[in-house]
Design a protein around this motif. Structure first.
Motif, mmCIF file in Angstrom:
data_model
loop_
_atom_site.group_PDB
_atom_site.id
_atom_site.type_symbol
_atom_site.label_atom_id
_atom_site.label_comp_id
_atom_site.label_asym_id
_atom_site.label_seq_id
_atom_site.Cartn_x
_atom_site.Cartn_y
_atom_site.Cartn_z
ATOM 1 N N GLY A 89 0.840 -1.202 0.000
ATOM 2 C CA GLY A 89 0.000 0.000 0.000
ATOM 3 C C GLY A 89 0.865 1.237 0.000
ATOM 4 N N SER A 90 0.297 2.329 0.523
ATOM 5 C CA SER A 90 1.050 3.582 0.563
ATOM 6 C C SER A 90 0.683 4.377 1.807
ATOM 7 C CB SER A 90 0.774 4.408 -0.694
ATOM 8 O OG SER A 90 -0.601 4.752 -0.752
ATOM 9 N N GLY A 91 1.592 5.258 2.177
ATOM 10 C CA GLY A 91 1.352 6.168 3.275
ATOM 11 C C GLY A 91 1.893 5.701 4.611
ATOM 12 N N LEU A 92 2.006 6.685 5.502
ATOM 13 C CA LEU A 92 2.568 6.436 6.826
ATOM 14 C C LEU A 92 1.726 5.452 7.629
ATOM 15 C CD1 LEU A 92 4.785 7.075 8.853
ATOM 16 C CD2 LEU A 92 3.419 9.045 9.608
ATOM 17 N N ASN A 93 0.405 5.537 7.534
ATOM 18 C CA ASN A 93 -0.461 4.623 8.280
ATOM 19 C C ASN A 93 -0.210 3.170 7.869
ATOM 20 O OD1 ASN A 93 -2.591 3.999 10.154
ATOM 21 N ND2 ASN A 93 -3.899 3.620 8.371
ATOM 22 N N THR A 94 -0.083 2.941 6.572
ATOM 23 C CA THR A 94 0.193 1.590 6.075
ATOM 24 C C THR A 94 1.545 1.104 6.588
ATOM 25 O OG1 THR A 94 -1.137 1.957 4.107
ATOM 26 C CG2 THR A 94 0.482 0.181 3.991
ATOM 27 N N TYR A 95 2.539 1.984 6.535
ATOM 28 C CA TYR A 95 3.875 1.617 7.035
ATOM 29 C C TYR A 95 3.814 1.256 8.520
ATOM 30 C CZ TYR A 95 8.641 2.034 8.729
ATOM 31 O OH TYR A 95 9.824 1.779 9.342
ATOM 32 N N GLU A 96 3.177 2.093 9.329
ATOM 33 C CA GLU A 96 3.104 1.852 10.772
ATOM 34 C C GLU A 96 2.340 0.569 11.086
ATOM 35 O OE1 GLU A 96 4.736 3.276 13.182
ATOM 36 O OE2 GLU A 96 5.601 4.870 11.975
ATOM 37 N N ARG A 97 1.274 0.297 10.351
ATOM 38 C CA ARG A 97 0.521 -0.945 10.566
ATOM 39 C C ARG A 97 1.373 -2.158 10.200
ATOM 40 N NH1 ARG A 97 -5.088 -0.717 7.859
ATOM 41 N NH2 ARG A 97 -5.282 -2.689 8.969
ATOM 42 N N GLY A 98 2.127 -2.052 9.114
ATOM 43 C CA GLY A 98 3.015 -3.142 8.714
ATOM 44 C C GLY A 98 4.125 -3.371 9.724
ATOM 45 N N LYS A 99 4.689 -2.286 10.227
ATOM 46 C CA LYS A 99 5.733 -2.390 11.243
ATOM 47 C C LYS A 99 5.170 -3.053 12.496
ATOM 48 C CE LYS A 99 8.839 0.433 14.058
ATOM 49 N NZ LYS A 99 9.335 1.806 14.314
ATOM 50 N N ASN A 100 3.987 -2.649 12.915
ATOM 51 C CA ASN A 100 3.353 -3.252 14.088
ATOM 52 C C ASN A 100 3.088 -4.745 13.863
ATOM 53 O OD1 ASN A 100 2.170 -3.023 16.774
ATOM 54 N ND2 ASN A 100 0.258 -3.499 15.712
ATOM 55 N N ALA A 101 2.694 -5.105 12.648
ATOM 56 C CA ALA A 101 2.464 -6.523 12.328
ATOM 57 C C ALA A 101 3.750 -7.329 12.498
ATOM 58 C CB ALA A 101 1.914 -6.676 10.911
ATOM 59 N N LEU A 102 4.884 -6.775 12.060
ATOM 60 C CA LEU A 102 6.160 -7.467 12.253
ATOM 61 C C LEU A 102 6.514 -7.560 13.736
ATOM 62 C CD1 LEU A 102 8.429 -6.067 9.385
ATOM 63 C CD2 LEU A 102 7.437 -8.352 9.566
ATOM 64 N N LEU A 103 6.302 -6.484 14.466
ATOM 65 C CA LEU A 103 6.643 -6.459 15.888
ATOM 66 C C LEU A 103 5.825 -7.452 16.712
ATOM 67 C CD1 LEU A 103 7.062 -2.616 16.407
ATOM 68 C CD2 LEU A 103 8.843 -4.356 16.735
ATOM 69 N N THR A 104 4.650 -7.821 16.221
ATOM 70 C CA THR A 104 3.791 -8.774 16.942
ATOM 71 C C THR A 104 3.730 -10.131 16.238
ATOM 72 O OG1 THR A 104 1.837 -7.862 15.827
ATOM 73 C CG2 THR A 104 2.381 -6.957 17.998
ATOM 74 N N TRP A 105 4.674 -10.375 15.330
ATOM 75 C CA TRP A 105 4.833 -11.674 14.674
ATOM 76 C C TRP A 105 3.600 -12.102 13.867
ATOM 77 C CZ3 TRP A 105 9.643 -13.709 14.742
ATOM 78 C CH2 TRP A 105 10.515 -13.253 15.726
#
Length: 164
Positions: A63-79
């Motif tokens: 996707g695009s945008g900061l919200n998408t990036y932050e959600r993806g980062k959170n997904a990695l952080l919570t496995w």
């Protein structure tokens, strides 16, 4: 040593697996952190290929945008990338250097627990190179008792066009 179980391994069984691994990587220390390098330098690393390491790279636009990036980062952080019916990691495992964990996977009949350790973490905002606005990732290295040998990197990036 192989860690096989009839049912999904419990937290205690996973901890025992990590303890039995001795907390030791099962590959040469000179390769520790190798997966943090850029794709082009990994492709050009003759020594890695001569030693039998295989490079498997996959990249997907999410996707695009900061919200998408932050959600993806959170997904990695919570496995969340391991929240599958056939593979799992304890989601409370912290993504920090030295954290040990098991990837538990359902094979045909048994479950198998494979011990790993977080080898490095990168969290970059507004880097000056590679035209990235933000990048987060981590690499985990295989420990004694894991069926494979080497590292695996999971990462998310947002480029100058806000593509994630």
């Amino acid at each position: 040593m192989v860690f096989l179980f009839r049912q999904r391994p419990s937290s205690d069984q996973q901890k025992a697996c990590i303890e039995k691994s001795g907390g030791k990587f099962n590959y040469d220390s000179k390769y520790r952190g190798a997966s943090a390098k850029s794709l082009s330098s990994l492709r050009n690393d003759i020594e890695l290929s001569n030693e039998g390491f295989f490079l498997n790279h996959s990249r997907t636009l999410v996707g695009s945008g900061l919200n998408t990036y932050e959600r993806g980062k959170n997904a990695l952080l919570t496995w969340r990338h391991f929240a599958l019916n056939w593979a799992t990691v304890d989601p409370s495992t912290p993504i920090e250097i030295g954290s040990k964990f098991c990837v538990c996977a359902k094979e045909i009949l048994p479950w198998i627990a494979m011990p790993l350790q977080v080898a490095y973490v990168t969290d970059i905002k507004n880097p000056n190179k590679e035209k990235l606005k933000a990048s987060f990732g981590f690499g985990s290295g295989t420990l004694q008792g894991h069926l494979l040998s080497g590292e695996e990197r999971f990462s998310i990036e947002m480029d100058e066009n806000n593509q994630v």
